[in-house]
Design an enzyme around this catalytic site. Structure first.
Site, mmCIF file in Angstrom:
data_model
loop_
_atom_site.group_PDB
_atom_site.id
_atom_site.type_symbol
_atom_site.label_atom_id
_atom_site.label_comp_id
_atom_site.label_asym_id
_atom_site.label_seq_id
_atom_site.Cartn_x
_atom_site.Cartn_y
_atom_site.Cartn_z
ATOM 1 N N SER A 1 0.820 -1.212 0.000
ATOM 2 C CA SER A 1 0.000 0.000 0.000
ATOM 3 C C SER A 1 0.856 1.265 0.000
ATOM 4 C CB SER A 1 -0.912 0.013 1.222
ATOM 5 O OG SER A 1 -1.714 -1.140 1.244
HETATM 6 N N1 SAH Z 1 -0.841 -4.336 3.852
HETATM 7 C C1 SAH Z 1 -0.309 -4.941 2.670
HETATM 8 C C2 SAH Z 1 -1.323 -4.798 1.561
HETATM 9 C C3 SAH Z 1 -1.276 -5.909 0.634
HETATM 10 S S1 SAH Z 1 -2.522 -5.864 -0.614
HETATM 11 C C4 SAH Z 1 0.974 -4.266 2.267
HETATM 12 O O1 SAH Z 1 1.072 -3.049 2.425
HETATM 13 O O2 SAH Z 1 1.886 -4.933 1.772
HETATM 14 C C5 SAH Z 1 -3.817 -6.791 0.151
HETATM 15 C C6 SAH Z 1 -3.468 -8.188 0.544
HETATM 16 O O3 SAH Z 1 -4.672 -8.794 1.008
HETATM 17 C C7 SAH Z 1 -2.970 -9.062 -0.599
HETATM 18 O O4 SAH Z 1 -1.726 -9.606 -0.262
HETATM 19 C C8 SAH Z 1 -4.041 -10.147 -0.719
HETATM 20 O O5 SAH Z 1 -3.539 -11.408 -1.073
HETATM 21 C C9 SAH Z 1 -4.629 -10.165 0.685
HETATM 22 N N2 SAH Z 1 -5.978 -10.732 0.779
HETATM 23 C C10 SAH Z 1 -6.987 -10.649 -0.114
HETATM 24 N N3 SAH Z 1 -8.078 -11.298 0.331
HETATM 25 C C11 SAH Z 1 -7.757 -11.810 1.541
HETATM 26 C C12 SAH Z 1 -8.468 -12.608 2.498
HETATM 27 N N4 SAH Z 1 -9.721 -13.003 2.306
HETATM 28 N N5 SAH Z 1 -7.814 -12.960 3.637
HETATM 29 C C13 SAH Z 1 -6.538 -12.564 3.862
HETATM 30 N N6 SAH Z 1 -5.822 -11.819 2.983
HETATM 31 C C14 SAH Z 1 -6.414 -11.442 1.847
#
Ligand code: SAH
Length: 223
Positions: A69
């Site tokens: 993010s």
């Molecule tokens: N906070 C992270 C954001 C990653 S993007 C960062 O800054 O690196 C969002 C993430 O949510 C992705 O890695 C995706 O795989 C995960 N995600 C999507 N659906 C999900 C679910 N149902 N349970 C857990 N993680 C999930």
């Protein structure tokens, strides 16, 4: 060189906070959140081929169609949680582990769930290598929360949901806060802040328009 880039990132966050002050209802974020942002090496959380953009105030690809993010959004979401030192926090969407690292420096324990097993493994190893020790990271569907460790003082969802998952509301402590992007998964969402008061009543407020990758495998348990 890295110091200069970090200074630029912090300035960029401050300007964007100022620019969005009417929507977010404040002109500056909690200094404790800003201090943690300034000392957390974002370059350790981005793929090697994006290293030159590690301190840009924007999201970056991390593989598997996912992103790390934007620093301003990470800082804002953390600020909205109003964390205290002895808080227990649940994070859904570990991704790179960057947001996890930020949270872990402002509370007692972070439980984090990532849907993509390869990302969960990578984040777990990275966070351990960097010395963040108050984190437990697993792979699974965060929609269901993590009942074994509930209730949580704060819950953060970093993927776009079509609605607020009921299990997460149930696992939020009275007096706790939940922040989650809600809306159409493939376009823009509203960053939503949920306050649960001591009587278990919910105060739900839209904070800002955002764009997140979709929350996978949602179930239909509406609040
Ligand atoms: N906070 C992270 C954001 C990653 S993007 C960062 O800054 O690196 C969002 C993430 O949510 C992705 O890695 C995706 O795989 C995960 N995600 C999507 N659906 C999900 C679910 N149902 N349970 C857990 N993680 C999930």
């Amino acid at each position: 060189m890295k110091d200069r880039q970090m200074k630029r990132m912090m300035n960029d966050i401050e300007s964007e906070v100022h620019y969005t002050r009417r929507m977010i209802g404040k002109d500056a974020l909690d200094p404790r959140v800003m201090d943690v942002m300034a000392k957390t090496p974002r370059n350790e959380f981005v793929p090697r081929n994006y290293m030159n953009a590690a301190f840009d105030n924007g999201p970056l690809p991390i593989g598997h169609g996912q992103t790390i993010s934007q620093p301003y959004i990470v800082a804002l979401m953390t600020d909205l949680l109003e964390l205290e030192d002895d808080d227990i926090v649940l994070e859904i969407g570990t991704g790179s582990g960057y947001q996890t690292a930020i949270l872990s420096q402002l509370c007692k324990q972070v439980y984090t769930i990532e849907y993509v097993p390869a990302l969960a493994d990578m984040a777990r190893e990275r966070l351990k290598r960097l010395g963040y020790s108050n984190i437990e990271a697993i792979s699974g569907n965060g929609y269901d929360g993590w009942p074994e460790h509930a209730p949580f003082d704060a819950i953060i969802v970093t993927a776009a949901a079509s609605h607020i998952p009921k299990p997460l509301i149930e696992q939020l402590k009275p007096g706790g806060r939940l922040v989650i992007p809600v809306g159409h998964p493939h376009s823009y969402q509203e960053l939503v802040l949920v306050d649960k008061n001591e009587d278990g009543e919910l105060d739900i407020r839209n904070v800002l328009g955002v764009a997140f990758v979709p929350l996978q495998a949602e179930r239909d348990e509406y609040v």
